[in-house]
Scaffold this active site. Structure first.
Site, PDB file in Angstrom:
ATOM      1  N   THR A 309       0.716  -0.900  -0.024  1.00 55.84           N
ATOM      2  CA  THR A 309       0.133   0.317  -0.181  1.00 55.84           C
ATOM      3  C   THR A 309       0.368   0.746   0.453  1.00 55.84           C
ATOM      4  O   THR A 309       1.815   0.915   0.739  1.00 55.84           O
ATOM      5  CB  THR A 309      -0.922   0.142   1.364  1.00 55.84           C
ATOM      6  OG1 THR A 309      -1.705   1.125   1.205  1.00 55.84           O
ATOM      7  CG2 THR A 309      -0.347   0.092   2.519  1.00 55.84           C
ATOM      8  N   ASP A 310       0.668   2.095  -0.689  1.00 57.42           N
ATOM      9  CA  ASP A 310       1.386   3.693  -0.544  1.00 57.42           C
ATOM     10  C   ASP A 310       1.146   4.322   0.439  1.00 57.42           C
ATOM     11  O   ASP A 310       0.258   4.523   1.860  1.00 57.42           O
ATOM     12  CB  ASP A 310       0.236   4.402  -1.762  1.00 57.42           C
ATOM     13  CG  ASP A 310       1.203   4.758  -3.560  1.00 57.42           C
ATOM     14  OD1 ASP A 310       2.141   3.835  -3.681  1.00 57.42           O
ATOM     15  OD2 ASP A 310       0.361   4.280  -4.137  1.00 57.42           O
ATOM     16  N   LYS A 311       2.091   5.020   0.439  1.00 57.15           N
ATOM     17  CA  LYS A 311       2.047   5.633   1.734  1.00 57.15           C
ATOM     18  C   LYS A 311       1.055   6.825   2.522  1.00 57.15           C
ATOM     19  O   LYS A 311       0.565   6.768   3.120  1.00 57.15           O
ATOM     20  CB  LYS A 311       3.631   6.555   1.961  1.00 57.15           C
ATOM     21  CG  LYS A 311       3.757   6.964   3.819  1.00 57.15           C
ATOM     22  CD  LYS A 311       4.712   7.254   3.687  1.00 57.15           C
ATOM     23  CE  LYS A 311       5.348   8.601   2.936  1.00 57.15           C
ATOM     24  NZ  LYS A 311       4.366   9.749   3.533  1.00 57.15           N
ATOM     25  N   LYS A 521       7.247  -0.768  -8.123  1.00 51.61           N
ATOM     26  CA  LYS A 521       5.768  -1.447  -7.811  1.00 51.61           C
ATOM     27  C   LYS A 521       5.408  -2.363  -9.055  1.00 51.61           C
ATOM     28  O   LYS A 521       5.677  -3.663  -7.879  1.00 51.61           O
ATOM     29  CB  LYS A 521       4.224  -0.373  -8.091  1.00 51.61           C
ATOM     30  CG  LYS A 521       4.369   0.680  -6.807  1.00 51.61           C
ATOM     31  CD  LYS A 521       3.519   1.582  -7.221  1.00 51.61           C
ATOM     32  CE  LYS A 521       3.388   2.194  -6.145  1.00 51.61           C
ATOM     33  NZ  LYS A 521       1.927   3.454  -5.955  1.00 51.61           N
ATOM     34  N   THR A 538      -2.022  -1.265  -4.218  1.00 54.72           N
ATOM     35  CA  THR A 538      -3.265   0.166  -4.273  1.00 54.72           C
ATOM     36  C   THR A 538      -1.711   1.338  -4.990  1.00 54.72           C
ATOM     37  O   THR A 538      -0.001   1.237  -5.108  1.00 54.72           O
ATOM     38  CB  THR A 538      -2.659   0.911  -3.038  1.00 54.72           C
ATOM     39  OG1 THR A 538      -2.020   0.810  -2.474  1.00 54.72           O
ATOM     40  CG2 THR A 538      -3.057  -0.062  -1.817  1.00 54.72           C
TER      41      THR A 538
END
Length: 794
Positions: A309-311, A521, A538
């Site tokens: 997941t993206d921060k 990614k 994500t």
């Protein structure tokens, strides 16, 4: 006409566009009445053709052959009833799939392409379908071109592969046209809409959001289940047929029943039940802020064991604010903010740009004009502008500290230590550089931006862990910022900077990755898949699209570009991780419903085929007719589609299909049912005059059908059947089935003779007792030993 030639053409529009204020709301409404919405109505398949396809396929063919054989044998009542059931079966299946299709259409309509449009002098985000010729729009990297438009400023790299098939992007500049359906790969521009809807050269707005349709895992499930069920059915049918031939009996007279026994082994309603379950699950997810663009992703979410997941925007709030300003080289704080605002744009709706502009307005700094603006690009990691203030022309850059320091060749200012100190506090540092005709480029100062974690992130990450999901954080920020964010939200502190190639084992063990580019990614997803993980990812940018498409569960966050949304299998409409938790729980609930159907179908199939075949071998005659079996399939199989709405418990761990274990459990339960069926059959023959005054076919039909109904109550609950209440549609359908069978056996219908109601009630009571007390207890023990139990509350 070629694309390149046509790109330089201009279209006549009704008036000269106002590039400063755009169209007014009233003007746009007037033009919309003239040109219509920016969309093309999709062609729908002929419903009659779709209905006709229900009569084509393995199951339909076998029923049609059975009907034909009964007609040849002059069993006209059987023929008419089997033919009628074939038609009813097709109609029910058609309407169930139409229902699911409508649900998907509603979801697709929910995922409208958005665009940035200038209306009444303000930049707003609006649905692309509302665009009209003459609108002024802003497009940038990652956007779909929403309508045929002409570039007013800037330069764009445009991917026209969806239109032309050419994979190489083409450059477009001021005065040239870009076409609806293209994707902006690089750059940013203001453009004027020239044509919309059906009038566009290539574009079809309704097709911008493409619903992927890869092979669903349900196909593998059906295939695996068929091998078991048909293997059992074919073996027993061949044995029965051999004995029939050995006894010198007419083969034609028995073929309809044998064919129907084979039909009984085919999970006819499983694909429909699976589709309906996922469609209903999708509609439920919409209410929770998730738009599913590929139904199969719900099933994949049930099996997902790693979530990358993206921060920014998912773990954090994605609302950057200026925490501190550190001027250097003699500049002031106000100058640093002013120059940073010069290299920012309101039109982009970018979080960093918005933070600088908000601080600029808060400090009420002097006005300026921007002559040229180069937006942020992941590969360059900066924005640039040529601006004018008080008659002086300046060149400003704003971006990653190391990038700006290298470009202006600034080796002083203790850059590394300043970044490290701020990063340890969780701050993201941007550098602002200044240059002019009189002064060479130098850093004017550093601006610390803070994006705090969402209040619910720590709790939701903990919940994901409880669900057996390994959460890995991805960020382009430094390792120090990533470590501080991970510490605040309760993630592990094994953060790996992606400077170069790293081993798949390192990726698997890491808790997060820092300093990544969007293309990294894809590498992470592939590496995890090679390690046999079902991976969720994500993303939000155009460069995230390959990773989103590759991941089993590609999730586009709420601020995603159109390209990311098109590549993803699910789109979030709200920020944060809460939606992802809902997606996982929903997927596991759908999985449990399908497991119930498979277990129920397998148990009943083995019971019917073995009971009927063994009874023939023991008694020398069949105890039911072909029509009885077809009627049983109709009354049970398609009623149990309502399992798609049943109350279920989602599990605390990722799911995986184990058809072999399910078949073994079903075999034990059905073995008990077969013994119990024979017990009741022999009681009937000895004490209830079955085979004499009481018709054998009707009596055996009741045994099979009531066992089928009560088996549904048993298999739907992993614990004891009384542990939960069935879903209302399922409960009503099963009760209705009980009363329908009671009425059929009491009053009779063509093909099923009437018999005394007290015998029917005795059969009902016996099957209910042994199913709900004996069989249910054995089932609970088996499921517990096979670890198929779920302990999660609804």
């Amino acid at each position: 006409m070629s694309q390149d030639k046509d790109s330089k053409a201009t279209d006549a529009i009704d008036f000269v566009p106002d590039l400063k204020n755009g169209l007014s709301t009233q003007e746009a409404e007037k033009l919309r009445k003239k040109y219509g919405y920016n969309e093309i109505t999709e062609k729908k398949a002929n419903p009659l053709l779709l209905l006709g396809k229900k009569f084509w396929g393995t199951t339909a063919w076998m029923l049609e052959v059975t009907a034909a054989l009964t007609f040849v044998l002059q069993k006209y009542i059987d023929f008419y009833i089997i033919a009628a059931l074939l038609v009813v079966n097709a109609v029910i299946s058609f309407f169930q799939e139409e229902r699911a299709s409508k649900a998907v259409s509603i979801l697709k309509q929910s995922l409208q392409v958005k665009c940035r449009v200038l209306r009444d002098g303000k930049w707003i985000n609006d649905d692309a379908k509302t665009l009209v010729p003459g609108d002024v729009i802003r497009i940038r990297s990652g956007d779909f071109v929403p309508a045929d438009s002409q570039i007013v400023d800037g330069y764009l790299d445009v991917d026209q592969s969806a239109l032309t098939g050419e994979s190489i992007s083409v450059g477009r500049q001021k005065g040239e046209k870009i076409f609806s359906g293209s994707i902006i790969k690089k750059g940013e521009s203001t453009a004027i809409v020239l044509a919309t809807g059906a009038a566009t050269y290539f574009g079809k707005t309704a097709e911008l959001v493409q619903t992927a349709s890869p092979k669903l895992h349900i196909n593998e499930v059906v295939s695996s289940l068929l091998k078991w069920l048909l293997g059992i059915a074919i073996t027993l049918v061949l044995i029965s047929l051999s004995i029939w031939i050995y006894r010198g009996l007419n083969v034609l007279s028995i073929l309809p029943l044998l064919l129907v026994l084979l039909v009984a082994a085919i999970p006819v309603a499983l694909p429909a039940m699976f589709t309906v379950s996922m469609a209903l699950g999708s509609m439920d997810l919409v209410k929770k802020g998730i738009i599913v663009t590929r139904l199969g992703s719900i099933e994949d979410a049930a099996s997902m064991d790693i979530l990358c997941t993206d921060k920014t925007g998912t773990i954090t709030q994605n609302r950057l604010t200026v925490a501190s300003v550190i001027p250097v080289n003699g500049y002031t704080e106000d100058q640093v903010i002013l120059y940073g605002a010069m290299a920012s744009s309101d039109a982009n709706n970018d979080a960093i740009d918005s933070a600088f502009l908000e601080e600029y307005r808060k400090r009420k700094l002097p006005p300026f004009s921007v002559e040229k603006f180069v937006p942020f690009d992941p590969s360059s990691r900066r924005t640039e502008s040529d601006a004018v203030i008080d008659g002086k022309r300046l060149h400003i850059m704003k971006g990653a500290v190391k990038t700006i320091a290298a470009l202006v060749n600034d080796t002083g200012n203790d850059v590394e230590n300043r970044m490290k100190q701020l990063a340890e506090k969780g701050y993201r540092t941007m550098a602002v550089s200044f240059s002019s005709a009189e002064k060479k480029g130098e850093i004017a100062g550093f601006v610390a931006l803070y994006d705090p974690p969402r209040q619910d992130s720590k709790a939701l990450i903990g919940e994901l862990r409880d669900l057996g999901i390994n959460v890995k954080m991805l960020t382009g920020d430094s390792e120090e910022i990533a470590m501080e964010t991970a510490r605040q939200v309760g993630l592990g502190l094994s953060i790996t900077p992606l400077h170069s190639e790293i081993k798949p084992e390192t990726i698997e063990k890491s808790d997060g990755f820092s300093e990544i580019y969007p293309e990294d990614k894809y590498r992470i997803v592939k590496a995890l898949q090679e390690m046999h993980h079902v991976t969720g990812m994500t993303g939000d940018g155009v460069n995230d699209a390959p990773a989103l498409r590759e991941a089993e569960v590609g999730i586009a966050v709420s601020t995603s570009t159109d390209a990311a949304k098109a590549a993803a299998s699910a789109v979030l409409t709200k920020e944060g991780l809460e939606n992802i938790v809902d997606l996982i729980k929903n997927g596991r609930a759908v999985y449990q419903r399908v497991v119930t159907w498979v277990l129920n179908k397998t148990t009943r199939t083995i019971e019917i085929v073995v009971f009927v075949s063994l009874a023939f071998l023991i008694l020398g005659k069949y105890i039911v007719s072909a029509f009885d079996i077809v009627l049983t399939l109709f009354l049970i199989d398609f009623v149990t589609i309502s399992l798609s709405t049943d109350n279920v418990r989602w599990s605390r761990k990722p799911e995986s299909w184990d058809i072999t274990s399910l078949v073994k459990i079903a075999a034990v339960i059905s073995a008990m049912m077969i013994v119990e069926s024979f017990l009741w059959l022999f009681i009937g023959m000895k004490y209830l005059s079955v085979g004499n005054q009481v018709p054998m076919y009707s009596y055996s039909f009741g045994i099979i059908l009531y066992f089928g109904i009560f088996t549904t109550f048993v298999t739907r609950e992993r614990k004891h059947f009384w542990s939960s209440m069935p879903g209302k549609p399922l409960f009503i359908a099963l009760l209705a089935d009980i009363f329908v069978v009671l009425a059929i056996e009491t009053f009779g219908i063509p093909g099923v003779s009437a018999m005394p109601i007290w015998i029917t009630l005795l059969t009902l009571s016996f099957t209910a007792f042994v199913s709900l007390i004996i069989n249910d207890g054995v089932k609970s023990i088996l499921l517990r030993s096979r670890k198929l139990m779920s302990t999660t509350p609804r």
